[in-house]
Structure formats: C-alpha cells, structure tokens
Write a protein that holds these residues in place. Structure first.
Motif, PDB file in Angstrom:
ATOM      1  N   THR A   7       0.864  -1.174   0.000  1.00 60.09           N
ATOM      2  CA  THR A   7       0.000   0.000   0.000  1.00 60.09           C
ATOM      3  C   THR A   7       0.899   1.222   0.000  1.00 60.09           C
ATOM      4  O   THR A   7       1.790   1.337   0.841  1.00 60.09           O
ATOM      5  CB  THR A   7      -0.907   0.005   1.250  1.00 60.09           C
ATOM      6  N   PHE A   8       0.684   2.126  -0.955  1.00 61.12           N
ATOM      7  CA  PHE A   8       1.532   3.308  -1.042  1.00 61.12           C
ATOM      8  C   PHE A   8       0.731   4.490  -1.570  1.00 61.12           C
ATOM      9  O   PHE A   8      -0.366   4.339  -2.092  1.00 61.12           O
ATOM     10  CB  PHE A   8       2.771   3.054  -1.915  1.00 61.12           C
ATOM     11  N   CYS A   9       1.318   5.668  -1.418  1.00 65.29           N
ATOM     12  CA  CYS A   9       0.671   6.906  -1.852  1.00 65.29           C
ATOM     13  C   CYS A   9       1.692   7.736  -2.627  1.00 65.29           C
ATOM     14  O   CYS A   9       2.775   8.025  -2.117  1.00 65.29           O
ATOM     15  CB  CYS A   9       0.159   7.677  -0.636  1.00 65.29           C
ATOM     16  N   LEU A  10       1.354   8.112  -3.845  1.00 62.06           N
ATOM     17  CA  LEU A  10       2.272   8.877  -4.690  1.00 62.06           C
ATOM     18  C   LEU A  10       2.201  10.382  -4.466  1.00 62.06           C
ATOM     19  O   LEU A  10       3.132  11.097  -4.819  1.00 62.06           O
ATOM     20  CB  LEU A  10       1.984   8.583  -6.170  1.00 62.06           C
ATOM     21  N   SER A  11       1.101  10.885  -3.913  1.00 58.40           N
ATOM     22  CA  SER A  11       0.934  12.323  -3.766  1.00 58.40           C
ATOM     23  C   SER A  11       0.324  12.654  -2.412  1.00 58.40           C
ATOM     24  O   SER A  11      -0.757  12.185  -2.083  1.00 58.40           O
ATOM     25  CB  SER A  11       0.031  12.866  -4.870  1.00 58.40           C
ATOM     26  N   LYS A  12       1.018  13.497  -1.652  1.00 58.86           N
ATOM     27  CA  LYS A  12       0.471  13.948  -0.369  1.00 58.86           C
ATOM     28  C   LYS A  12      -0.572  15.040  -0.587  1.00 58.86           C
ATOM     29  O   LYS A  12      -1.450  15.236   0.240  1.00 58.86           O
ATOM     30  CB  LYS A  12       1.589  14.445   0.538  1.00 58.86           C
ATOM     31  N   ASP A  13      -0.485  15.762  -1.721  1.00 55.28           N
ATOM     32  CA  ASP A  13      -1.462  16.801  -2.029  1.00 55.28           C
ATOM     33  C   ASP A  13      -2.787  16.206  -2.492  1.00 55.28           C
ATOM     34  O   ASP A  13      -3.853  16.760  -2.248  1.00 55.28           O
ATOM     35  CB  ASP A  13      -0.936  17.729  -3.122  1.00 55.28           C
ATOM     36  N   PHE A  14      -2.715  15.103  -3.197  1.00 56.24           N
ATOM     37  CA  PHE A  14      -3.884  14.447  -3.773  1.00 56.24           C
ATOM     38  C   PHE A  14      -3.802  12.967  -3.401  1.00 56.24           C
ATOM     39  O   PHE A  14      -3.561  12.109  -4.240  1.00 56.24           O
ATOM     40  CB  PHE A  14      -3.858  14.682  -5.284  1.00 56.24           C
ATOM     41  N   PRO A  15      -3.975  12.666  -2.093  1.00 58.72           N
ATOM     42  CA  PRO A  15      -3.672  11.315  -1.614  1.00 58.72           C
ATOM     43  C   PRO A  15      -4.724  10.268  -1.974  1.00 58.72           C
ATOM     44  O   PRO A  15      -5.924  10.519  -1.923  1.00 58.72           O
ATOM     45  CB  PRO A  15      -3.608  11.493  -0.098  1.00 58.72           C
ATOM     46  N   MET A  16      -4.242   9.120  -2.380  1.00 58.81           N
ATOM     47  CA  MET A  16      -5.057   7.923  -2.525  1.00 58.81           C
ATOM     48  C   MET A  16      -4.133   6.755  -2.267  1.00 58.81           C
ATOM     49  O   MET A  16      -3.007   6.728  -2.766  1.00 58.81           O
ATOM     50  CB  MET A  16      -5.657   7.794  -3.919  1.00 58.81           C
ATOM     51  N   LEU A  17      -4.588   5.815  -1.471  1.00 65.62           N
ATOM     52  CA  LEU A  17      -3.785   4.636  -1.199  1.00 65.62           C
ATOM     53  C   LEU A  17      -3.931   3.642  -2.342  1.00 65.62           C
ATOM     54  O   LEU A  17      -5.023   3.152  -2.623  1.00 65.62           O
ATOM     55  CB  LEU A  17      -4.211   3.998   0.121  1.00 65.62           C
ATOM     56  N   LEU A  18      -2.830   3.390  -3.012  1.00 67.86           N
ATOM     57  CA  LEU A  18      -2.791   2.392  -4.073  1.00 67.86           C
ATOM     58  C   LEU A  18      -2.379   1.071  -3.440  1.00 67.86           C
ATOM     59  O   LEU A  18      -1.471   1.037  -2.595  1.00 67.86           O
ATOM     60  CB  LEU A  18      -1.795   2.814  -5.151  1.00 67.86           C
ATOM     61  N   LYS A  19      -3.034  -0.007  -3.829  1.00 66.34           N
ATOM     62  CA  LYS A  19      -2.774  -1.321  -3.224  1.00 66.34           C
ATOM     63  C   LYS A  19      -2.493  -2.327  -4.327  1.00 66.34           C
ATOM     64  O   LYS A  19      -3.406  -2.744  -5.034  1.00 66.34           O
ATOM     65  CB  LYS A  19      -3.977  -1.753  -2.388  1.00 66.34           C
TER      66      LYS A  19
END
Length: 169
Positions: A105-117
């Motif tokens: 589980t990771f997130c590429l953007s702190k401004d536009f967060p979504m957890l990718l799994k």
C-alpha cells in the motif's frame, strides 16, 4: 539516498508512505488506473495549456484537492522506495519472509492522496545497519492498470533524468 535505482525506468523517492500487509486485497484496478491518469494531469505543468484549459484545470484541481482534504486519508509510515515496472525495493525496520505474498500500500501524492494497493511477492530481504532492504516483485496486473502504472513510472523516470541533467549544467 541509500537505495540505488534499477536498470531501466524507475521512480526514486526518499520518503513515500508505504506499508506491507498480509493477507491483503489489492485495490480496484479501474479506480487505481483512473487515479493514476488524473494524478498525471494534476501534475502537468500548466504553462503548456491555453487559458481556457488552464481555468478548467484549475477548477478541477481545486475540487479534487478539497475532496482529498475531506477524505482525510490516513497514510502509512514513510519509507525510502525505488519502484520499477516489475519490482519494488524499500527500507523497512521489519524483516519479511522470502516468498511471502501480500499487498504493498503506497501513496504517490500527499497533495492528492489515494492509497494504491498492488499485490507483490517478497523476493529478498537484506539486513543493513539501518534495518532491512526489502525486494519484491509486482504480481501480474490487468491491462488497464498495467498501462496506467507503466506510464506513471516512465513519467517519474523522465523527471528524474531531467533533474540529473539540470544538476550537471
């Protein structure tokens, strides 16, 4: 950075929210693919658009930022990460067993967060003075998600190359 880039396209990040979980369900392929497409547009330099496109993009960006703020996504702890097209490496305090399958589980953007799994399998765990370096292979992704993910990795890799060239000048 303690981790080395892969041979080939990769995303290097000194601090990215990332977690490993077992068992775990991968995210919705369609949703993650659309997010990666929107994130690419969100990160697009606005100087390449005309005025009407810029205004529409600004409205969309602001709407998305407000929505992201209201969702208040709890991000995993940050780790040093290198992501490639076929594998991922990250620094961890906890060793993981080789061969274990799970979800990263990771997130590429702190401004536009979504957890990718994304599903992955641990292939190597190396003990270091600062903890462990975990190597994992991505498990097969379906077409629409694979396409969006590959485009994302290539985009970040191009930025990395551009930054290196700018530093050398």
């Amino acid at each position: 950075m303690r981790l080395s880039p892969f041979d080939g396209p990769c995303l290097l990040c000194e601090t990215m929210p990332l977690a490993w979980s077992v068992p775990g369900d991968a995210g919705n392929d369609w949703e993650m693919s659309r997010y990666l497409q929107v994130l690419a547009d969100f990160e697009l330099p606005r100087d390449v658009l005309d005025d009407s496109q810029t205004l529409q993009a600004a409205k969309t960006d602001l709407t998305l930022l407000w929505l992201a703020r209201t969702l208040k996504t709890t991000l995993p702890n940050e780790a040093e990460v290198v992501m490639g097209l076929e594998s991922v490496v990250w620094c961890s305090d906890v060793p993981l067993p080789i061969g274990q399958q799970g979800v990263i589980t990771f997130c590429l953007s702190k401004d536009f967060p979504m957890l990718l799994k994304f599903k992955a399998q641990i292939k190597q765990c190396i003990f270091q003075s600062f903890g462990c370096v975990i190597y994992a292979d991505w498990l097969p992704m379906r077409g629409v998600l694979l396409d969006s993910f590959e485009k994302t990795i290539f985009r970040y890799h191009r930025r990395y190359i551009q930054q290196i060239r700018e530093q050398q000048q």
